[in-house]
Design an enzyme around this catalytic site. Structure first.
Site, PDB file in Angstrom:
ATOM      1  N   HIS A 115      36.195  84.359  19.348  1.00  0.00           N
ATOM      2  CA  HIS A 115      36.176  84.209  20.799  1.00  0.00           C
ATOM      3  C   HIS A 115      36.242  85.618  21.374  1.00  0.00           C
ATOM      4  CE1 HIS A 115      37.433  83.076  24.893  1.00  0.00           C
ATOM      5  NE2 HIS A 115      38.316  84.048  24.779  1.00  0.00           N
ATOM      6  N   CYS A 148      31.816  81.221  24.844  1.00  0.00           N
ATOM      7  CA  CYS A 148      32.381  82.460  25.387  1.00  0.00           C
ATOM      8  C   CYS A 148      31.561  83.686  24.993  1.00  0.00           C
ATOM      9  CB  CYS A 148      33.821  82.622  24.888  1.00  0.00           C
ATOM     10  SG  CYS A 148      33.951  82.591  23.082  1.00  0.00           S
TER      11      CYS A 148
END
Length: 646
Positions: A34, A102
């Site tokens: 992420h 993301c």
């Protein structure tokens, strides 16, 4: 005044991917990454919409690493205007763990701020995962988890993953890990610090919404909101379909579902095809349009190797489908052998040939114990007595319990240590019962799975292979049978081809010409198992069920194997079964090979067709030549259709 730009990197699996990925997927994946952008004193990321917090204060905790991306000359106000413009592209309901996540957002922002992009090991993680058999099998599960419920932060429980069970030794573990990763990725977490806020908030529902009947998953469409982001897609994909649209364009909304359907089917079947949406009203979409001469919407531009090949304007769904098919064909032309009828070759079972006979294990143990007692000076991580205890108390009882409902637990690590010690202290002539123990053990899926996760220079298979040079006949025979059994597990087979291909091939080529028929049979069986493993991957790639796995492809090795197989076929004058296995190996090696430009002239020079047809004549194999009808049909088909005429 310029400002520094950094990337915060987090591992959504909290280290579990690094520990378990090889076991579950057959690939080493060091983290489920992420990322967020840190600029102007804020950390900005995509989850429940575009969110902002103080650097390092998000619900993901402290970053695993921080990457310096240089400086930006964009001022804070301009960047905030950019975020406001792209908010409709990065909403909570559009979030998807693989397709729009993301990292998609971070990469887009980097293009705007610096002209740069995320490192490949982060950007390519979804395609790396989906290229594995387990990743491909889990794709429907991941899609189902995100369908319709992403905005609520409550994910649909994963459905039955029976299809994935065949691709992973531990699907239950994989399912629970996936659920944890997905939940952490898609939500801001109820326990997020109070300083974390949604930069562009979406209303929080009071209860999980009921998906509408026509609520479909967001297609795997890249979003490009600036020239740098779009140019990065062009650089990293062989073929690109760019859709230029705008929020006020009615015809665009009519053709968009067709574009997304094409993206869903074509990009997943061919990993090098990207479908990109550029909204002229979002971010710097107008700049991307000007760069490519786009003045009206909808416009579709097709790129091959970064160069424009065609442009299409307006709403014409049949033409769009035709042009996409043409682009895919140009980028990934079908293998020439897919147009040839090969019914006999296609009927070959790709199951590994196994050596499943179990010897008298007490006799085997007595032999090993006698050899151990005969060593005067012992060295290694386990003592003589310790090694004998591991064999007598753990390994042999485990093998005797094969097939029982409750086999004893096996101490894998001590067993590997004992094998290394045995290889250090015994000669190859004394090691053959140790290799035979491993041959029987590798019939067990649990042993193969463990061996794959611990594969390396000191793994038992590699250590035993290292003792093959100059080994007597009994050790060579059992070693070939042991490695053949290892190819029953596709993850272990992949590791063997990646790490031990040269040593296996050296033993194999020599053994194909051995004077002993049992050794030649074992070598032909191993050659078949290696070729069958590659054939399975190639067939899947042709079918578009997965990206396949090119880790096993090696041009020089295929040339060496083809030469060795043909020499062995020509010299085999007595054993029809060996000729059968060798011919099947050659067929699987050549059919769908990506190296036909090298193999075709080689087969012609070596007179492959003459050698194969010679087996059908008197004296070619036995007095009457090959007798069995199925073997004769295979030889004729391979000679006539896969081997060039002289």
């Amino acid at each position: 005044m310029s400002a520094p730009v950094k990337i915060h990197v987090y591992d959504l699996s909290n280290g579990l991917a690094c520990q378990l990925s090889l076991q579950l997927t057959g690939k080493q994946i060091d983290g489920v990454w992420h990322t967020s952008v840190v600029v102007f004193g804020k950390e900005i990321f995509y989850g429940q919409g575009i969110c902002e917090t103080e650097p390092g204060k998000s619900h993901h905790g402290s970053p695993l690493r921080i990457i310096d991306m240089g400086q930006t000359d964009i001022d804070q106000e301009t960047f905030e205007e950019y975020l406001a413009q792209i908010k409709d592209q990065y909403t909570a309901e559009k979030y998807h763990l693989l397709d729009l996540n993301c990292n998609s957002f971070t990469n887009d922002c980097l293009g705007f701020l610096t002209g740069g992009s995320l490192p490949p090991y982060i950007k390519d993680l979804p395609s790396d995962f989906l290229s594995t058999p387990f990743g491909a099998a889990l794709r429907p599960t991941i899609d189902a988890m995100f369908r319709g419920n992403a905005a609520s932060g409550v994910l649909t429980p994963p459905p039955d993953i029976g299809a994935a069970a065949a691709a992973s030794p531990n699907p239950a573990l994989a399912s629970s890990l996936l659920q944890a990763v997905a939940t952490r990725a898609a939500s801001n977490s109820p326990g997020a610090p109070s300083s974390s806020r949604n930069y562009l908030p979406t209303p929080a529902p009071t209860s999980p919404p009921t998906p509408a009947p026509n609520n479909t998953l967001t297609a795997p469409v890249h979003i490009a909101t600036n020239p740098s982001s779009f140019n990065n897609v062009l650089r990293t994909h062989r073929a690109v379909v760019a859709f230029f649209t705008s929020a006020t364009c009615g015809p665009c909304r009519m053709i968009e579902p067709v574009f997304e359907d094409l993206a869903m089917s074509k990009s997943r079947a061919n990993g090098g095809v990207a479908f990109v949406k550029i909204d002229l009203s979002v971010g710097m979409g107008n700049a991307v349009a000007r760069e490519h001469g786009v003045r009206v919407t909808p416009t579709f531009i097709f790129f091959l190797e970064g160069k424009k090949t065609h442009e299409m304007k307006g709403v014409n769904a049949p033409e769009l489908r035709t042009q996409v098919d043409l682009l895919v064909y140009q980028a990934f032309p079908p293998h020439p052998h897919t147009t040839i009828s090969l019914p006999v070759v296609e009927a070959i079972s790709l199951n590994a040939i196994l050596f499943s006979q179990v010897p008298n294990l007490d006799t085997v143990l007595a032999k090993v114990t006698g050899f151990i007692d005969g060593v005067s000076s012992w060295s290694g991580s386990t003592t003589k007595e310790g090694t004998k205890q591991i064999l007598a108390k753990s390994i042999i009882p485990y093998l005797k319990s094969r097939g029982s409902s409750s086999p004893p637990m096996i101490p894998f690590e001590p067993w590997q240590g004992a094998t290394i010690s045995l290889a250090k202290n015994l000669s190859p002539g004394e090691l053959f019962p140790v290799a035979d123990i491993w041959r029987v053990a590798l019939l067990e899926p649990a042993v193969c799975s463990w061996s794959a996760t611990k594969f390396g220079r000191e793994s038992s298979i590699v250590v035993l292979l290292s003792k093959a040079e100059g080994a007597p006949r009994n050790y060579t025979l059992v070693l070939l049978q042991m490695v053949s059994n290892a190819f029953s597990n596709k993850i272990l087979a992949r590791e063997l081809l990646l790490s031990s291909r040269s040593s296996i091939t050296a033993i194999l080529i020599a053994a194909l010409l051995h004077e002993d028929a049992r050794v030649r049979t074992a070598a032909a069986s191993l050659a078949f198992n290696m070729a069958a493993h590659l054939q399975r991957l190639r067939v899947e790639k042709v079918r578009g069920n997965s990206d396949g796995d090119d880790a096993g492809e090696n041009e020089d090795w295929e040339v060496e194997m083809a030469s060795g197989l043909l020499e062995a076929i020509e010299r085999e004058k007595t054993n029809e079964e060996i000729v059968h296995r060798l011919t099947a190996s050659l067929a699987l090696l050549v059919r769908l090979s990506p190296f036909l430009e090298q193999l075709t002239p080689l087969l012609e020079v070596l007179q492959a067709r003459r050698i194969l047809k010679g087996k059908l004549e008197r004296g070619g194999c036995g007095d009457a030549g090959v007798v069995k009808k199925e073997v004769r049909k295979l030889i004729e088909e391979v000679a006539e259709k896969l081997c060039p005429s002289p």
